[in-house]
Design an enzyme around this catalytic site. Structure first.
Site, PDB file in Angstrom:
ATOM      1  N   GLU A 151       0.968  -0.963   0.066  1.00 55.33           N
ATOM      2  CA  GLU A 151      -0.376   0.398  -0.109  1.00 55.33           C
ATOM      3  C   GLU A 151       0.959   1.070   0.002  1.00 55.33           C
ATOM      4  OE1 GLU A 151      -2.725  -0.457   3.077  1.00 55.33           O
ATOM      5  OE2 GLU A 151      -0.868   0.392   4.637  1.00 55.33           O
ATOM      6  N   CYS A 382     -13.356  16.534  27.336  1.00 56.68           N
ATOM      7  CA  CYS A 382     -14.646  16.655  26.633  1.00 56.68           C
ATOM      8  C   CYS A 382     -15.051  15.777  27.274  1.00 56.68           C
ATOM      9  CB  CYS A 382     -13.858  15.813  24.970  1.00 56.68           C
ATOM     10  SG  CYS A 382     -15.293  15.957  23.717  1.00 56.68           S
ATOM     11  N   ARG A 463     -19.991  15.657  19.588  1.00 56.87           N
ATOM     12  CA  ARG A 463     -21.463  16.394  18.938  1.00 56.87           C
ATOM     13  C   ARG A 463     -21.884  16.903  19.946  1.00 56.87           C
ATOM     14  NH1 ARG A 463     -20.884  13.655  14.112  1.00 56.87           N
ATOM     15  NH2 ARG A 463     -20.095  11.967  13.767  1.00 56.87           N
ATOM     16  N   HIS A 508      -9.927  19.657  24.013  1.00 51.75           N
ATOM     17  CA  HIS A 508      -8.804  18.747  24.261  1.00 51.75           C
ATOM     18  C   HIS A 508      -7.624  19.335  24.409  1.00 51.75           C
ATOM     19  CE1 HIS A 508     -10.724  14.661  23.454  1.00 51.75           C
ATOM     20  NE2 HIS A 508     -11.562  15.608  22.756  1.00 51.75           N
ATOM     21  N   GLU A 510      -4.608  18.730  25.386  1.00 56.38           N
ATOM     22  CA  GLU A 510      -3.932  18.360  25.291  1.00 56.38           C
ATOM     23  C   GLU A 510      -2.986  18.219  24.184  1.00 56.38           C
ATOM     24  OE1 GLU A 510      -7.307  17.159  25.795  1.00 56.38           O
ATOM     25  OE2 GLU A 510      -7.367  14.991  24.787  1.00 56.38           O
TER      26      GLU A 510
END
Ligand code: GLN
Length: 540
Positions: A151, A382, A463, A508, A510
């Site tokens: 690949e 979150c 979301r 987030h 981090e």
């Protein structure tokens, strides 16, 4: 603008040798003087890793522009001080998408569309357009996977052709391989490297530098042997040492002579600035105290699922001169308090990280409750912040069975609910609230003090949100929403002022933490945990 130079990094023998860190460390030696732009080429057919399971692929790293990429971009940002763009990640999914669209548009009319030259041509065009757009001095291209993987062939072929397009003086090929020291043999072995370099040479690429990942510094003897078999200079064989701390790698590379190789191959001046970097690395080595931070989640079987969190903790350790040990706590079967007490024994601080779905949620809520009641420093990221709100609503506001509608769409008290604009979305890839969003902080809040600014931003990937209908009730009982979106509709940060450190963030933090500049909310967590270790807060 100086002409862009290209560094191609490939890997051999096996995966997981730290190609991302090696690549970022090479860039680290250059970034104080040059504009280094990292590019990652992945062989898979997904458009991006946003829909992949973190246990399979490690964490999904979110960029400022909302691009979902893999954790190597985390290394690039932390080592190169750049903010990367989604376009800098090529995947075969993206490449074939473009090729197919071009073919339908008639861009290749009359021709047979072929891997060579059309797909390889597109890959090179992609690289050139990034170089041009970013006015890059150096394009640092990491080719994912291992030489020999089907690949990644097309990227390797494009990389081979590159030297014809830009001239051999403008390209450097680096190859990361493995030098095992087999148990009982006590000798560094070169065969895997020989074979992997042979494979690369079959594809028309002769490496300018070979980095041998090894548990020891490569001996002169093995360097000589690799040099003879692989047709490179002995000085071009360097050690990619196993380390307990990845931030040591640029320093080791410098000692091993990588700067000199870069200078000779690319015909540029190389003057790394490792002063502050080395000091911080030293701090980590001399740390007298170690704080233990529990990361309570459901992907704990693969540490890479939480790679950026672990790094953010390490950054704090370097600046606070303490060790930080991340302890993984699996919350799936954790419901009773005895269980929680035993898991959190000897823990100085707790993180409930981001997550999705119902598994392990009630365990996380119990842990949050335990932290809140026992003054244990807590950072909810979150999902972690959303669940802290659920816990508070249930146990302090008395809203029985309050929940997020992600878990119970019919709950009587949907304190966390889906964003109205998310309700109509049916596609899963790239459709969350993604990327950087600003927030305005409340003056005098703990979070404001940590950031030292009123207007801040963090990266998002979710979301659901705190339901505005419940804000007043939560505030009345003591929650301070210390940061809101500029239109004041979305709760971006929360804290409990009565607690030594109980902080939540819808983004987030981090993802933006740097070795030279740790994320403020992590800094606050580790600092309070360290103080707690010294003084010991009383249990309620
Ligand atoms: N599942 C939650 C949401 O979608 C939180 C996501 C996260 O933690 N990144 O809002």
């Amino acid at each position: 603008m100086p002409k862009t130079k290209f560094i191609i990094v490939t890997g051999g023998v096996l995966s997981g040798l730290g190609k991302g860190v090696a690549c970022a460390s090479i860039g680290n030696l250059l970034f104080s003087k040059y504009k280094v732009i990292p590019v990652k080429c992945d062989g898979y057919l997904n458009v991006d890793p946003g829909t992949m399971n973190p246990i399979e692929h490690g964490e999904v790293f979110v960029l400022e522009d909302g691009g979902e990429v893999d954790m190597d971009f985390g290394h690039y940002e932390r080592f190169l001080g750049v903010s990367c763009k989604f376009n800098w990640n090529l995947t075969m999914g993206k490449v074939f998408d473009v090729i197919r669209k071009k073919e339908r548009k008639g861009d290749f009319l009359g021709k047979t569309v072929q891997f060579i030259p059309h797909v390889t041509g597109l890959i090179k065009e992609w690289w050139f357009s990034i170089a041009k757009e970013e006015k890059a001095d150096i394009l640092l291209i990491e080719i994912g996977g291992t030489v020999g993987d089907l690949e990644n062939e097309l990227y390797i072929e494009a990389a081979r052709q590159l030297k014809r397009d830009v001239g051999i003086k403008n390209v450097m090929y680096a190859h990361l391989t493995y030098v095992p020291v087999p148990y009982g043999v006590h000798e560094q072995k070169s065969k895997p490297t020989q074979q992997s370099v042979n494979l690369l040479r079959e594809k028309g690429i002769v490496p300018n530098i070979i980095i041998g990942r090894c548990s020891e510094i490569l001996s002169d003897k093995i360097k000589e042997k690799i040099a003879i078999f692989c047709d490179v200079k002995k000085e071009a064989v360097i050690t990619g040492l196993d380390v307990d701390n990845v931030y040591k790698i640029p320093i080791i590379f410098e000692k091993e002579g990588v700067s000199k190789i870069l200078k000779n191959c690319l015909h540029i001046k190389v003057e790394p600035n490792l002063k502050k970097w080395s000091l911080l690395v030293k701090n980590m080595g001399y740390a007298k105290k170690t704080v233990r931070i529990a990361i309570c989640g459901k992907y704990t079987t693969l540490e890479d699922s939480y790679a950026s969190i672990i790094e953010a903790l390490n950054h704090c350790g370097a600046h606070l001169k303490c060790g930080v040990k991340a302890v993984f706590v699996e919350t799936t079967d954790m419901k009773n308090i005895r269980n929680i007490k035993s898991h959190l024994k000897d823990i100085d601080g707790v993180i409930v990280p981001g997550g999705f779905g119902g598994r392990g949620v009630e365990g996380k809520i119990e842990i949050i409750k335990y932290c809140r009641k026992n003054n244990i420093p807590f950072l909810g990221i979150c999902y972690g912040m959303q669940l802290a709100i659920v816990e508070f609503a249930r146990n302090v506001c008395g809203l029985k069975n309050a929940n997020t509608t992600e878990i119970n769409p019919k709950t009587k008290h949907p304190v966390i609910d889906i964003l109205p604009e998310q309700k109509k979305i049916s596609e899963m890839g790239g459709t969350m609230r993604l990327g950087t969003y600003p927030a305005i902080l409340k003056k005098d809040s703990k979070i404001f003090k940590l950031y030292g600014a009123i207007s801040v931003s963090e990266r998002h990937r979710h979301r659901y949100e705190v339901n505005p209908d419940y804000i007043a009730q939560l505030e009345k009982k003591g929650v301070v929403f210390s940061g809101m979106s500029p239109d004041r509709k979305l709760c971006e940060f929360m804290e409990l002022p009565s607690h030594p450190y109980f902080v939540g963030c819808q983004g987030h933090p981090e993802l933006k933490s740097g070795f030279l500049k740790p994320a403020p909310l992590f800094y606050g967590l580790v600092k309070t945990s360290l103080e707690r270790k010294k003084t010991g807060f009383s249990e309620i």
